[in-house]
Design a protein around this motif. Structure first.
Motif, PDB file in Angstrom:
ATOM      1  N   GLY A  14       0.813  -1.211   0.000  1.00  0.00           N
ATOM      2  CA  GLY A  14       0.000   0.000   0.000  1.00  0.00           C
ATOM      3  C   GLY A  14       0.843   1.256   0.000  1.00  0.00           C
ATOM      4  O   GLY A  14       1.761   1.423  -0.812  1.00  0.00           O
ATOM      5  N   ILE A  15       0.560   2.145   0.958  1.00  0.00           N
ATOM      6  CA  ILE A  15       1.318   3.397   1.045  1.00  0.00           C
ATOM      7  C   ILE A  15       2.660   3.214   1.750  1.00  0.00           C
ATOM      8  O   ILE A  15       3.442   4.164   1.839  1.00  0.00           O
ATOM      9  CB  ILE A  15       0.512   4.495   1.758  1.00  0.00           C
ATOM     10  CG1 ILE A  15       0.230   4.105   3.224  1.00  0.00           C
ATOM     11  CG2 ILE A  15      -0.769   4.791   1.009  1.00  0.00           C
ATOM     12  CD1 ILE A  15      -0.403   5.226   4.039  1.00  0.00           C
ATOM     13  N   GLY A  16       2.941   1.991   2.240  1.00  0.00           N
ATOM     14  CA  GLY A  16       4.186   1.756   2.963  1.00  0.00           C
ATOM     15  C   GLY A  16       5.426   2.211   2.215  1.00  0.00           C
ATOM     16  O   GLY A  16       6.242   2.974   2.752  1.00  0.00           O
ATOM     17  N   PRO A  17       5.628   1.766   0.951  1.00  0.00           N
ATOM     18  CA  PRO A  17       6.816   2.212   0.225  1.00  0.00           C
ATOM     19  C   PRO A  17       6.875   3.725   0.023  1.00  0.00           C
ATOM     20  O   PRO A  17       7.960   4.310   0.031  1.00  0.00           O
ATOM     21  CB  PRO A  17       6.690   1.475  -1.121  1.00  0.00           C
ATOM     22  CG  PRO A  17       5.895   0.244  -0.799  1.00  0.00           C
ATOM     23  CD  PRO A  17       4.904   0.700   0.238  1.00  0.00           C
ATOM     24  N   GLU A  18       5.717   4.371  -0.160  1.00  0.00           N
ATOM     25  CA  GLU A  18       5.694   5.820  -0.398  1.00  0.00           C
ATOM     26  C   GLU A  18       6.148   6.602   0.833  1.00  0.00           C
ATOM     27  O   GLU A  18       6.971   7.520   0.729  1.00  0.00           O
ATOM     28  CB  GLU A  18       4.285   6.258  -0.799  1.00  0.00           C
ATOM     29  CG  GLU A  18       3.774   5.623  -2.079  1.00  0.00           C
ATOM     30  CD  GLU A  18       2.307   5.927  -2.307  1.00  0.00           C
ATOM     31  OE1 GLU A  18       1.950   7.118  -2.408  1.00  0.00           O
ATOM     32  OE2 GLU A  18       1.491   4.970  -2.391  1.00  0.00           O
ATOM     33  N   VAL A  19       5.607   6.250   1.996  1.00  0.00           N
ATOM     34  CA  VAL A  19       5.977   7.003   3.196  1.00  0.00           C
ATOM     35  C   VAL A  19       7.382   6.621   3.666  1.00  0.00           C
ATOM     36  O   VAL A  19       8.092   7.451   4.248  1.00  0.00           O
ATOM     37  CB  VAL A  19       4.937   6.812   4.318  1.00  0.00           C
ATOM     38  CG1 VAL A  19       3.593   7.396   3.894  1.00  0.00           C
ATOM     39  CG2 VAL A  19       4.771   5.356   4.708  1.00  0.00           C
ATOM     40  N   GLU A  22      10.157   8.798   2.232  1.00  0.00           N
ATOM     41  CA  GLU A  22      10.380  10.088   2.889  1.00  0.00           C
ATOM     42  C   GLU A  22      11.243   9.922   4.137  1.00  0.00           C
ATOM     43  O   GLU A  22      12.022  10.810   4.490  1.00  0.00           O
ATOM     44  CB  GLU A  22       9.044  10.742   3.226  1.00  0.00           C
ATOM     45  CG  GLU A  22       8.136  10.930   2.024  1.00  0.00           C
ATOM     46  CD  GLU A  22       8.856  11.541   0.827  1.00  0.00           C
ATOM     47  OE1 GLU A  22       9.562  12.553   0.997  1.00  0.00           O
ATOM     48  OE2 GLU A  22       8.733  10.983  -0.286  1.00  0.00           O
ATOM     49  N   VAL A  23      11.133   8.792   4.821  1.00  0.00           N
ATOM     50  CA  VAL A  23      12.027   8.526   5.955  1.00  0.00           C
ATOM     51  C   VAL A  23      13.452   8.343   5.475  1.00  0.00           C
ATOM     52  O   VAL A  23      14.398   8.789   6.133  1.00  0.00           O
ATOM     53  CB  VAL A  23      11.551   7.287   6.742  1.00  0.00           C
ATOM     54  CG1 VAL A  23      12.542   6.943   7.850  1.00  0.00           C
ATOM     55  CG2 VAL A  23      10.179   7.535   7.348  1.00  0.00           C
ATOM     56  N   ALA A 296      -3.154   4.300  -2.139  1.00  0.00           N
ATOM     57  CA  ALA A 296      -1.811   3.848  -2.499  1.00  0.00           C
ATOM     58  C   ALA A 296      -1.488   4.207  -3.943  1.00  0.00           C
ATOM     59  O   ALA A 296      -2.317   4.080  -4.835  1.00  0.00           O
ATOM     60  CB  ALA A 296      -1.703   2.343  -2.301  1.00  0.00           C
ATOM     61  N   GLY A 297      -0.281   4.689  -4.143  1.00  0.00           N
ATOM     62  CA  GLY A 297       0.182   5.036  -5.478  1.00  0.00           C
ATOM     63  C   GLY A 297      -0.253   6.393  -5.974  1.00  0.00           C
ATOM     64  O   GLY A 297       0.117   6.816  -7.067  1.00  0.00           O
ATOM     65  N   LYS A 298      -1.025   7.127  -5.182  1.00  0.00           N
ATOM     66  CA  LYS A 298      -1.527   8.434  -5.605  1.00  0.00           C
ATOM     67  C   LYS A 298      -0.663   9.588  -5.129  1.00  0.00           C
ATOM     68  O   LYS A 298      -0.911  10.739  -5.484  1.00  0.00           O
ATOM     69  CB  LYS A 298      -2.966   8.628  -5.117  1.00  0.00           C
ATOM     70  CG  LYS A 298      -3.947   7.618  -5.704  1.00  0.00           C
ATOM     71  CD  LYS A 298      -5.360   7.863  -5.195  1.00  0.00           C
ATOM     72  CE  LYS A 298      -6.334   6.838  -5.788  1.00  0.00           C
ATOM     73  NZ  LYS A 298      -7.725   7.059  -5.299  1.00  0.00           N
ATOM     74  N   GLY A 299       0.319   9.307  -4.277  1.00  0.00           N
ATOM     75  CA  GLY A 299       1.213  10.364  -3.812  1.00  0.00           C
ATOM     76  C   GLY A 299       0.581  11.333  -2.845  1.00  0.00           C
ATOM     77  O   GLY A 299       1.048  12.463  -2.712  1.00  0.00           O
ATOM     78  N   VAL A 300      -0.469  10.900  -2.137  1.00  0.00           N
ATOM     79  CA  VAL A 300      -1.165  11.819  -1.227  1.00  0.00           C
ATOM     80  C   VAL A 300      -1.067  11.380   0.235  1.00  0.00           C
ATOM     81  O   VAL A 300      -1.587  12.062   1.117  1.00  0.00           O
ATOM     82  CB  VAL A 300      -2.648  11.963  -1.623  1.00  0.00           C
ATOM     83  CG1 VAL A 300      -2.781  12.533  -3.019  1.00  0.00           C
ATOM     84  CG2 VAL A 300      -3.379  10.612  -1.527  1.00  0.00           C
ATOM     85  N   ALA A 301      -0.403  10.261   0.508  1.00  0.00           N
ATOM     86  CA  ALA A 301      -0.332   9.744   1.879  1.00  0.00           C
ATOM     87  C   ALA A 301       0.475  10.666   2.779  1.00  0.00           C
ATOM     88  O   ALA A 301       1.411  11.348   2.339  1.00  0.00           O
ATOM     89  CB  ALA A 301       0.292   8.353   1.872  1.00  0.00           C
ATOM     90  N   ASN A 302       0.116  10.654   4.037  1.00  0.00           N
ATOM     91  CA  ASN A 302       0.812  11.456   5.047  1.00  0.00           C
ATOM     92  C   ASN A 302       2.037  10.673   5.542  1.00  0.00           C
ATOM     93  O   ASN A 302       1.883   9.605   6.143  1.00  0.00           O
ATOM     94  CB  ASN A 302      -0.138  11.738   6.217  1.00  0.00           C
ATOM     95  CG  ASN A 302       0.437  12.693   7.242  1.00  0.00           C
ATOM     96  OD1 ASN A 302       1.630  12.955   7.258  1.00  0.00           O
ATOM     97  ND2 ASN A 302      -0.417  13.201   8.109  1.00  0.00           N
ATOM     98  N   VAL A 352      -0.820  19.488   0.343  1.00  0.00           N
ATOM     99  CA  VAL A 352       0.352  18.981  -0.372  1.00  0.00           C
ATOM    100  C   VAL A 352       0.319  17.451  -0.375  1.00  0.00           C
ATOM    101  O   VAL A 352      -0.439  16.831   0.358  1.00  0.00           O
ATOM    102  CB  VAL A 352       1.672  19.464   0.271  1.00  0.00           C
ATOM    103  CG1 VAL A 352       1.760  20.985   0.244  1.00  0.00           C
ATOM    104  CG2 VAL A 352       1.812  18.948   1.702  1.00  0.00           C
ATOM    105  N   GLY A 353       1.188  16.864  -1.198  1.00  0.00           N
ATOM    106  CA  GLY A 353       1.280  15.421  -1.274  1.00  0.00           C
ATOM    107  C   GLY A 353       2.419  14.876  -0.425  1.00  0.00           C
ATOM    108  O   GLY A 353       3.092  15.604   0.319  1.00  0.00           O
ATOM    109  N   THR A 354       2.637  13.595  -0.570  1.00  0.00           N
ATOM    110  CA  THR A 354       3.627  12.882   0.240  1.00  0.00           C
ATOM    111  C   THR A 354       5.025  13.455   0.063  1.00  0.00           C
ATOM    112  O   THR A 354       5.730  13.740   1.044  1.00  0.00           O
ATOM    113  CB  THR A 354       3.631  11.395  -0.154  1.00  0.00           C
ATOM    114  OG1 THR A 354       2.295  10.903  -0.137  1.00  0.00           O
ATOM    115  CG2 THR A 354       4.486  10.582   0.808  1.00  0.00           C
ATOM    116  N   THR A 355       5.450  13.634  -1.177  1.00  0.00           N
ATOM    117  CA  THR A 355       6.812  14.082  -1.458  1.00  0.00           C
ATOM    118  C   THR A 355       7.055  15.494  -0.955  1.00  0.00           C
ATOM    119  O   THR A 355       8.096  15.779  -0.342  1.00  0.00           O
ATOM    120  CB  THR A 355       7.096  13.996  -2.965  1.00  0.00           C
ATOM    121  OG1 THR A 355       6.949  12.642  -3.401  1.00  0.00           O
ATOM    122  CG2 THR A 355       8.508  14.459  -3.281  1.00  0.00           C
TER     123      THR A 355
END
Length: 370
Positions: A14-19, A22-23, A296-302, A352-355
Motif C-alpha cells: 500500500g502506502i508503505g513504500p511511499e511514506v 520520505e524517511v 496507495a500510489g496516488k502520492g497523497v499519503a501522510n 500537499v502530497g507525500t513528497t
C-alpha cells in the motif's frame, strides 16, 4: 563515518513504500548533516513477500530482523490478497515478527499538536495538551490463544472460536514496561480489562496490582473496565497518562485515542522485546495507519507517522534523544506553517502530497540544525 547501527527497513504494501521513501530522505539528511550513519538492509513482508516468496513473512525476513538493531516497518495488506486463506494473509507478517522476535510490548503515543487541534474529533478544550501513552500487550491474548478456528457443528452450522489466554508472566512483563514509562512521565497509570466478566481479566487485574505494589509503590495505579475507558477517552481524555491493556483492548483503545489526535496518519508506534544482558531490546517501529490501499500510489499519503516512528526508533533503540526531538520538532513546525496532507486538511491551509511534505520536513531540519 562507519555505520554501527543496523536497521532493517520493511516498506511492505500500500502506502508503505511511499511514506518509507520520505524517511529515507531523513536518514540521508542525518548522514550528511549529523554525521550519523546507518547500515540499512531492506526486506519483504506482507503482500509484497507473498508475491515474491510465497509467504507473508519468509524466514529470510525474520533472520534479517534478528540480525538488526531495530526494524522500521511500513504497512501490509490490501484487496489484492483478500481472497487468500487465513494462514496466508499479509497481516500475518507483522504477527510473526512480533512473535519470533519476542516483541510483547506495543507503545502507542497519542499526542495532540497545537497545529492540529481543530482536526480532532473532540472540542479543542478537551484535547489541548493531550499526551497519552497506550501500552498494548502484543504476543498473547485472543489473537494468539488456542483453540481457535471455525468448526462445523453436528447440525451442519458453523462456530467460530477464539480463546483469550494470558499467563501471569505475560501480564507481569508488559505491566513492568508500562510502570517504567509511568515512572518517567507523571507517575500515573491506568490498567484496563474486563475483570467483571472475564477470568483472564481477573488475573490481569490481580497481577498488575501485585507488580505495582511490590516494585512500583511510587506509581499511582488505577483500574478501569475497558468499555468505561473507551467512554472516558471520548469524554475526558486528559485524565489519562499511561494506559495498559491486553492485545485486544489495547488495539481498540489505541485506535480510539488516535481519533482524538486528528489523524491515524500522525501516529507512530514501537513494539519492544525483553532487555538482554546488556539492556538492549529487540524492537520494531511502525505507523499505526495501515496500508490505506484506497490511496496507495496516488502520492497523497501522510508520511509524518512513519517519520515519527523513526524518531521513536532513535530515542528508544539508540538513545539519540536530541535527534529524535529534532525530527519531532521539524514535523510540528511544518504543520504549524500550514502544510497539510489530505487526511489532516483544514480550511485555509495548503494541501500537499507525500513528497512535498517529506521535502518540507527535511528543509525544516536544515533550519533547526543551522
Amino acid at each position: 563515518m562507519t555505520a554501527n547501527k543496523r536497521l532493517l527497513v520493511l516498506p511492505g504494501d500500500g502506502i508503505g513504500p511511499e511514506v518509507m521513501r520520505e524517511v529515507r530522505r531523513v536518514i540521508d539528511w542525518m548522514d550528511h548533516r549529523r554525521h550519523v550513519s546507518f547500515a540499512i538492509d531492506e526486506g519483504l513482508v506482507g503482500g509484497a513477500a507473498i508475491d515474491a516468496l510465497g509467504s507473508p513473512c519468509p524466514d529470510v525476513t525474520v533472520e534479517a530482523a534478528m540480525a538488526s538493531d531495530a526494524v522500521l516497518f511500513g504497512s501490509v495488506g490490501g484487496p489484492k490478497w483478500d481472497s487468500l486463506p487465513f494462514d496466508k494473509r499479509p497481516e500475518l507478517g507483522i504477527l510473526r515478527l512480533r512473535q519470533d522476535l519476542g516483541l510483547f510490548a506495543n507503545l502507542r503515543p497519542a499526542k495532540v499538536m497545537d497545529a492540529l487541534l481543530d482536526a480532532s474529533s473532540l472540542k479543542p478544550d478537551l484535547v489541548r495538551g493531550l499526551d497519552i501513552m497506550i501500552v498494548r500487550e502484543s504476543t498473547g491474548g485472543i489473537y494468539f490463544g488456542e483453540p481457535r478456528g471455525i468448526e462445523i457443528m453436528a447440525d451442519g452450522s458453523r462456530r467460530g472460536i477464539d480463546t483469550e489466554v494470558y499467563t501471569e508472566q505475560e501480564i507481569a512483563r508488559v505491566a513492568r514496561v508500562a510502570f517504567d514509562l509511568a515512572r518517567r512521565r507523571t507517575g500515573k497509570m491506568t490498567s484496563v480489562e474486563k475483570a467483571n466478566v472475564m477470568q483472564s481479566g481477573r488475573l490481569w487485574r490481580a497481577v498488575v496490582s501485585e507488580v505495582g505494589a511490590a516494585e512500583y509503590p511510587d506509581v499511582t495505579l488505577s483500574h478501569m473496565y475497558a468499555d468505561n475507558c473507551a467512554m472516558q477517552l471520548a469524554s475526558r481524555p486528559k485524565q489519562f497518562d499511561v494506559v495498559l491493556g491486553s492485545n485486544l483492548f489495547g488495539d481498540l483503545l489505541s485506535d480510539l485515542a488516535a481519533a482524538l489526535t486528528g489523524s491515524l496518519g500522525m501516529l507512530p508506534s514501537a513494539t519492544l522485546g525483553a532487555p538482554d544482558a546488556s539492556g538492549r531490546r529487540r524492537a520494531l517501529y511502525e505507523p499505526i495507519h495501515g496500508s490505506a490501499p484506497d490511496i496507495a500510489g496516488k502520492g497523497v499519503a501522510n508520511p509524518c507517522a512513519q517519520m515519527l516512528s523513526f524518531a521513536m526508533l532513535l530515542r528508544l533503540s539508540f538513545g539519540m534523544e536530541e535527534d529524535a526531538a529534532l525530527i519531532e520538532k521539524a514535523v510540528e513546525n511544518v504543520l504549524a506553517g500550514g502544510l497539510r496532507t489530505a487526511d489532516i486538511m483544514q480550511p485555509g491551509r495548503a494541501r500537499v502530497g507525500t513528497t512535498v511534505m517529506g521535502e518540507a520536513v527535511v528543509r525544516e531540519l536544515d533550519k533547526l540544525a543551522a
